[in-house]
Design an enzyme around this catalytic site. Structure first.
Site, PDB file in Angstrom:
ATOM      1  N   HIS A   1      45.583  32.739  43.385  1.00  0.00           N
ATOM      2  CA  HIS A   1      44.597  32.352  44.400  1.00  0.00           C
ATOM      3  C   HIS A   1      44.704  30.855  44.716  1.00  0.00           C
ATOM      4  O   HIS A   1      44.651  30.446  45.875  1.00  0.00           O
ATOM      5  CB  HIS A   1      43.174  32.647  43.926  1.00  0.00           C
ATOM      6  CG  HIS A   1      42.762  34.081  44.084  1.00  0.00           C
ATOM      7  ND1 HIS A   1      42.866  34.762  45.282  1.00  0.00           N
ATOM      8  CD2 HIS A   1      42.224  34.974  43.207  1.00  0.00           C
ATOM      9  CE1 HIS A   1      42.423  36.001  45.121  1.00  0.00           C
ATOM     10  NE2 HIS A   1      42.031  36.158  43.872  1.00  0.00           N
TER      11      HIS A   1
ATOM     12  N   HIS B   1      46.680  36.346  38.336  1.00  0.00           N
ATOM     13  CA  HIS B   1      45.860  36.696  39.496  1.00  0.00           C
ATOM     14  C   HIS B   1      45.077  35.478  40.005  1.00  0.00           C
ATOM     15  O   HIS B   1      45.088  35.178  41.197  1.00  0.00           O
ATOM     16  CB  HIS B   1      44.897  37.823  39.080  1.00  0.00           C
ATOM     17  CG  HIS B   1      43.932  38.266  40.147  1.00  0.00           C
ATOM     18  ND1 HIS B   1      43.829  39.572  40.554  1.00  0.00           N
ATOM     19  CD2 HIS B   1      43.016  37.577  40.886  1.00  0.00           C
ATOM     20  CE1 HIS B   1      42.896  39.654  41.489  1.00  0.00           C
ATOM     21  NE2 HIS B   1      42.386  38.460  41.706  1.00  0.00           N
ATOM     22  N   GLU B   2      44.402  34.795  39.075  1.00  0.00           N
ATOM     23  CA  GLU B   2      43.554  33.664  39.491  1.00  0.00           C
ATOM     24  C   GLU B   2      44.396  32.449  39.892  1.00  0.00           C
ATOM     25  O   GLU B   2      44.076  31.756  40.856  1.00  0.00           O
ATOM     26  CB  GLU B   2      42.567  33.299  38.382  1.00  0.00           C
ATOM     27  CG  GLU B   2      41.614  34.426  37.977  1.00  0.00           C
ATOM     28  CD  GLU B   2      40.841  35.043  39.133  1.00  0.00           C
ATOM     29  OE1 GLU B   2      40.624  34.375  40.163  1.00  0.00           O
ATOM     30  OE2 GLU B   2      40.466  36.224  39.013  1.00  0.00           O
TER      31      GLU B   2
HETATM   32 ZN   LIG Z   1      41.086  37.878  43.197  1.00  0.00          ZN
END
Ligand SMILES: [Zn+2]
Ligand SMILES: [Zn+2]
Length: 164
Positions: free
Chosen positions: A73, A69-70
């Site tokens: 980004h 998830h990170e």
């Molecule tokens: Zn996020």
């Protein structure tokens, strides 16, 4: 530094590089994160911060989901810049296409509230009870005085302490 987590970050980058056929600058990774969030991606600094407590308590899911998830980004930022929405379609494309993971915004890890000590002070009012923080309790020890607005009495430490 948890080695498994560092290795997972690297694996996520290699997957993204294979998918997009380009190089991505590796981020700085730190474990200075507390509280509710499992991870934070600092886009312009190219930095990832992870929560060591939530990592310990949810290791498998954290490695699989939170790290991807990170990282997604940062990859989305390197590919598309600052104009995109944080969890918009570009980020979702990376989650689904590169990592084959559901693009979940938030984790569902149980977060324990940090307990704090309260020092119970009293005045002469029947319900007069004042839970002081440790900082305020220390100020009283240094001579600071606090008063009840109703009875105007100096609040004094009852000897009771509580964790909340
Ligand atoms: Zn996020
Ligand atoms: Zn009072």
């Amino acid at each position: 530094m948890p080695e498994q987590l560092i290795a997972r970050v690297e694996a996520c980058y290699q997957q993204a590089e294979a998918f997009f056929k380009q190089r991505f600058a590796r981020p700085e990774v730190s474990f200075k994160l507390r509280g509710q969030k499992a991870g934070v991606a600092h886009l312009t600094e190219n930095k990832l911060r992870f929560n060591p407590q939530l990592y310990r308590e949810n290791r498998d899911d954290f490695l699989k989901q939170t790290v991807a998830h990170e990282v997604a980004h940062l990859i989305a930022h390197q590919l598309f810049g600052l104009k995109i929405q944080p969890h918009g379609e570009e980020w979702q494309l990376i989650m689904r296409g590169v990592y084959e993971l559901p693009p979940n915004r938030c984790h569902s890890y149980a977060v324990k509230r940090r307990q704090v000590s309260r020092f119970i002070y009293r005045c002469s009012c029947p319900q007069g009870e004042f839970p002081f923080s440790a900082q305020r309790h220390a100020l009283v020890a240094k001579g600071r005085r606090y008063y009840c607005r109703r009875c105007k009495m100096t609040l004094s430490f009852s000897g009771e302490q509580r964790r909340e």
